[in-house]
Design a protein around this motif. Sequence first.
Motif, mmCIF file in Angstrom:
data_model
loop_
_atom_site.group_PDB
_atom_site.id
_atom_site.type_symbol
_atom_site.label_atom_id
_atom_site.label_comp_id
_atom_site.label_asym_id
_atom_site.label_seq_id
_atom_site.Cartn_x
_atom_site.Cartn_y
_atom_site.Cartn_z
ATOM 1 N N ILE A 46 0.934 -1.288 -0.229
ATOM 2 C CA ILE A 46 0.049 0.035 0.137
ATOM 3 C C ILE A 46 1.054 0.971 0.035
ATOM 4 O O ILE A 46 1.955 1.285 0.740
ATOM 5 N N PHE A 47 0.567 2.050 -0.862
ATOM 6 C CA PHE A 47 1.207 3.262 -0.968
ATOM 7 C C PHE A 47 0.466 4.624 -0.532
ATOM 8 O O PHE A 47 -0.642 4.279 -0.971
ATOM 9 N N THR A 48 0.586 5.724 -0.042
ATOM 10 C CA THR A 48 -0.101 6.945 0.320
ATOM 11 C C THR A 48 0.003 7.836 -0.785
ATOM 12 O O THR A 48 -0.812 8.829 -0.919
ATOM 13 N N GLY A 49 1.001 8.007 -1.601
ATOM 14 C CA GLY A 49 1.170 8.710 -2.610
ATOM 15 C C GLY A 49 2.267 9.967 -2.158
ATOM 16 O O GLY A 49 2.359 11.078 -2.767
ATOM 17 N N SER A 50 2.592 9.908 -0.866
ATOM 18 C CA SER A 50 3.592 10.755 -0.400
ATOM 19 C C SER A 50 4.916 10.725 -1.194
ATOM 20 O O SER A 50 5.565 9.599 -1.575
ATOM 21 N N PRO A 51 5.513 12.198 -1.505
ATOM 22 C CA PRO A 51 6.545 12.128 -2.088
ATOM 23 C C PRO A 51 7.787 11.315 -1.601
ATOM 24 O O PRO A 51 8.755 10.995 -2.154
ATOM 25 N N TRP A 52 7.735 11.209 -0.286
ATOM 26 C CA TRP A 52 8.850 10.498 0.264
ATOM 27 C C TRP A 52 8.798 9.071 0.186
ATOM 28 O O TRP A 52 10.077 8.386 0.070
ATOM 29 N N GLU A 53 7.804 8.449 -0.081
ATOM 30 C CA GLU A 53 7.811 7.067 -0.442
ATOM 31 C C GLU A 53 9.005 6.652 -1.621
ATOM 32 O O GLU A 53 9.517 5.611 -1.447
ATOM 33 N N SER A 54 8.691 7.554 -2.789
ATOM 34 C CA SER A 54 9.564 7.140 -3.874
ATOM 35 C C SER A 54 10.908 7.733 -3.463
ATOM 36 O O SER A 54 12.077 6.952 -4.182
ATOM 37 N N THR A 55 11.151 8.643 -2.988
ATOM 38 C CA THR A 55 12.445 9.319 -2.613
ATOM 39 C C THR A 55 13.236 8.256 -1.410
ATOM 40 O O THR A 55 14.372 8.108 -1.827
ATOM 41 N N VAL A 56 12.574 7.889 -0.501
ATOM 42 C CA VAL A 56 13.146 7.377 0.275
ATOM 43 C C VAL A 56 13.202 5.752 0.121
ATOM 44 O O VAL A 56 14.223 5.047 0.647
ATOM 45 N N GLY A 57 12.301 5.428 -0.828
ATOM 46 C CA GLY A 57 12.146 3.850 -0.951
ATOM 47 C C GLY A 57 11.435 2.882 -0.141
ATOM 48 O O GLY A 57 11.999 1.985 0.265
ATOM 49 N N TYR A 58 10.275 3.398 0.312
ATOM 50 C CA TYR A 58 9.435 2.641 1.291
ATOM 51 C C TYR A 58 7.881 2.507 0.750
ATOM 52 O O TYR A 58 7.706 3.619 -0.024
ATOM 53 N N CYS A 59 7.218 1.841 1.382
ATOM 54 C CA CYS A 59 5.620 1.542 1.165
ATOM 55 C C CYS A 59 5.000 1.938 2.845
ATOM 56 O O CYS A 59 5.666 1.788 3.703
ATOM 57 N N ARG A 60 3.887 2.284 2.646
ATOM 58 C CA ARG A 60 2.996 2.511 3.643
ATOM 59 C C ARG A 60 2.639 1.188 4.465
ATOM 60 O O ARG A 60 2.820 1.282 5.792
ATOM 61 N N ALA A 61 2.530 0.026 3.842
ATOM 62 C CA ALA A 61 2.248 -1.187 4.380
ATOM 63 C C ALA A 61 2.516 -2.235 3.592
ATOM 64 O O ALA A 61 2.319 -1.908 2.377
ATOM 65 N N ILE A 62 2.766 -3.306 3.839
ATOM 66 C CA ILE A 62 3.098 -4.519 3.223
ATOM 67 C C ILE A 62 2.618 -5.745 3.796
ATOM 68 O O ILE A 62 2.613 -6.055 5.223
ATOM 69 N N LYS A 63 2.167 -6.841 2.864
ATOM 70 C CA LYS A 63 1.558 -8.135 3.499
ATOM 71 C C LYS A 63 2.284 -9.114 2.741
ATOM 72 O O LYS A 63 2.425 -9.075 1.456
#
Length: 131
Positions: A6-23
Amino acid sequence: MKREKIFTGSPWESTVGYCRAIKIGDKIEIAGTTAMKDGKVVGVGSSYDQTKFIIERIKEALAELGADLSDVVRTRMFVTDISKWEEIGQAHGEFFHAVQPVSTMVEVKSLIHPQLLIEIEAEAIIDNKIC
């Protein structure tokens, strides 16, 4: 094993390389969650309000992955003022009183925004039954 993210669309997700949640399989990991909405801090000055907002966000992420708060087995709370533990604990207990996941609360120097008072991570296992 398949990974659902799951991604939130935050610019930090792509910059930092993480996702909101993972299953992965029956396990869900929720990234550190703060009281930010649309770039603004929610519940400024209130550890209680920020904690409630954060747990609601965690609940939403779990639902997207087919789980709910009763599946949570661990929370980790990073707080900027440990003296506020009672109000944080009260809010946490309102959601997790029956679930009673293992939990950690530690004081940190600061979070990513100076008005953020708490950040929470959560782990869940799907089909985890409450004792």
